[in-house]
Design a protein around this motif. Sequence first.
Motif, short mmCIF file in Angstrom:
data_model
loop_
_atom_site.label_atom_id
_atom_site.label_comp_id
_atom_site.label_asym_id
_atom_site.label_seq_id
_atom_site.Cartn_x
_atom_site.Cartn_y
_atom_site.Cartn_z
N GLY A 1 0.81 -1.20 0.00
CA GLY A 1 0.00 0.00 0.00
C GLY A 1 0.84 1.25 0.00
N SER A 2 0.18 2.38 0.13
CA SER A 2 0.84 3.67 0.10
C SER A 2 0.68 4.38 1.45
N TYR A 3 1.75 5.00 1.91
CA TYR A 3 1.72 5.78 3.14
C TYR A 3 2.29 7.18 2.85
N SER A 4 1.52 8.20 3.15
CA SER A 4 2.01 9.57 3.10
C SER A 4 2.08 10.09 4.52
N VAL A 5 3.23 10.66 4.88
CA VAL A 5 3.45 11.03 6.28
C VAL A 5 4.15 12.39 6.35
N VAL A 6 3.71 13.21 7.27
CA VAL A 6 4.43 14.43 7.66
C VAL A 6 4.50 14.46 9.18
N THR B 1 -9.63 11.33 12.61
CA THR B 1 -9.39 10.11 11.84
C THR B 1 -10.22 10.11 10.56
N GLY B 2 -9.91 9.17 9.69
CA GLY B 2 -10.70 8.98 8.47
C GLY B 2 -10.57 7.54 8.00
N ASN B 3 -11.64 7.01 7.43
CA ASN B 3 -11.65 5.63 6.92
C ASN B 3 -12.45 5.54 5.63
N LEU B 4 -11.93 4.81 4.67
CA LEU B 4 -12.69 4.32 3.53
C LEU B 4 -12.14 2.92 3.23
N SER B 5 -12.75 2.20 2.33
CA SER B 5 -12.26 0.87 2.01
C SER B 5 -10.80 0.94 1.54
N GLY B 6 -9.91 0.24 2.26
CA GLY B 6 -8.50 0.23 1.92
C GLY B 6 -7.75 1.47 2.32
N MET B 7 -8.40 2.38 3.04
CA MET B 7 -7.77 3.63 3.46
C MET B 7 -7.98 3.85 4.95
N VAL B 8 -6.92 4.19 5.65
CA VAL B 8 -6.98 4.48 7.08
C VAL B 8 -6.11 5.71 7.32
N HIS B 9 -6.71 6.79 7.86
CA HIS B 9 -5.99 8.04 8.05
C HIS B 9 -6.05 8.49 9.51
N ASP B 10 -5.11 9.34 9.88
CA ASP B 10 -5.18 10.08 11.14
C ASP B 10 -4.24 11.27 11.03
N ALA B 11 -4.64 12.39 11.60
CA ALA B 11 -3.81 13.59 11.57
C ALA B 11 -4.16 14.47 12.76
N GLY B 12 -3.14 15.13 13.31
CA GLY B 12 -3.41 16.02 14.43
C GLY B 12 -2.14 16.46 15.12
N VAL B 13 -2.31 16.85 16.38
CA VAL B 13 -1.21 17.34 17.20
C VAL B 13 -1.05 16.42 18.40
N ILE B 14 0.15 15.88 18.59
CA ILE B 14 0.47 15.13 19.79
C ILE B 14 1.20 16.06 20.74
N PHE B 15 0.64 16.26 21.92
CA PHE B 15 1.26 17.14 22.90
C PHE B 15 2.23 16.31 23.73
N PRO C 1 4.21 20.44 21.49
CA PRO C 1 3.37 19.83 20.46
C PRO C 1 4.15 19.43 19.22
N VAL C 2 3.78 18.28 18.66
CA VAL C 2 4.34 17.81 17.40
C VAL C 2 3.17 17.45 16.48
N ILE C 3 3.23 17.93 15.25
CA ILE C 3 2.17 17.70 14.27
C ILE C 3 2.46 16.40 13.52
N VAL C 4 1.43 15.57 13.35
CA VAL C 4 1.58 14.31 12.62
C VAL C 4 0.39 14.14 11.68
N ALA C 5 0.68 13.82 10.42
CA ALA C 5 -0.37 13.50 9.46
C ALA C 5 0.02 12.22 8.74
N VAL C 6 -0.88 11.23 8.75
CA VAL C 6 -0.64 9.96 8.06
C VAL C 6 -1.87 9.62 7.23
N LEU C 7 -1.67 9.45 5.92
CA LEU C 7 -2.72 9.00 5.02
C LEU C 7 -2.26 7.72 4.35
N THR C 8 -3.20 6.80 4.14
CA THR C 8 -2.84 5.51 3.56
C THR C 8 -3.83 5.12 2.47
N SER C 9 -3.38 4.23 1.59
CA SER C 9 -4.25 3.70 0.54
C SER C 9 -3.77 2.31 0.16
#
Length: 286
Positions: free
Chosen positions: A37-42, A229-243, A248-256
Amino acid sequence: MAAPVDASLVPGEAWFTQEAADALRADIDALLDGRGGSYSVVVAGADGYILYERDNEARYEAASFYKLAVLVEVFRQRQSGALSLDDVVLIEPVHLTESPGEIRQLGHEFSIDILLRQMITWSSNVAGWALLDLVGTGHVNRTLAGLGLSSTFIEQRPFASVVGHEPEIGDQPHLTSAADLARLFQLLLDGRVVSPEASAEMLDLLSQQSISNRLPAYLPWDAVVAHKTGNLSGMVHDAGVIFTPNGPVIVAVLTSGVYEWEAIDVIARIGALVYHFGAPVAGPGN
């Protein structure tokens, strides 16, 4: 693949060392390399300093991330006086999704404040569609563009109603990127989304998220994470701020194209790496 962290670019007042930044990057690469699959991360500091990037500009179906855009637009229209959080919204057939249990909400009125909480903390699509209908997709997309979120686009209408209404959908789904999501959370931390007060309110609401099986899953019970968070078939996402303990550290992860259980675990592990990167004791405790 993310470029190596350049020591000359580490902010002078940073609470992390060059070695810690390099280790974080290596740990995330080791976690992601070779996976299907694909992972996009910041991963970024509160000042926008990029600690890690992978395919950050790739556009993904946004899934429930469209609710972040709706959240921002509701607060913008409240600021302009166009609406109040006490205003009520009637739930109509077009607001229902494919879940038969949601039909019980048809014909009921809810305050905007209640719908916001349902949309963010429980990821209710009924609340999301009702609020999107209220504020208008045109306004939402103009606001997103004004924030510099160039890869994010919200479609005009949801899918078909369970009560027989024909779907009114355009040519493409909701879209976003990890880079845009990281920018949005940086702007929220900076107090530059609508106003400092509104930004703080939005982060507080996002910290009440009830879906905690991703970024917060392997963190201490009292860790604060303002995320969506976000979900669709074959996709699992989460993004936000971890304190983290150091800030604080910003994290964004999108998958497909992923297995849901695997992607959930990977995102949780990224959250743990980030949290413990910012902790006084190096290395994850999980």
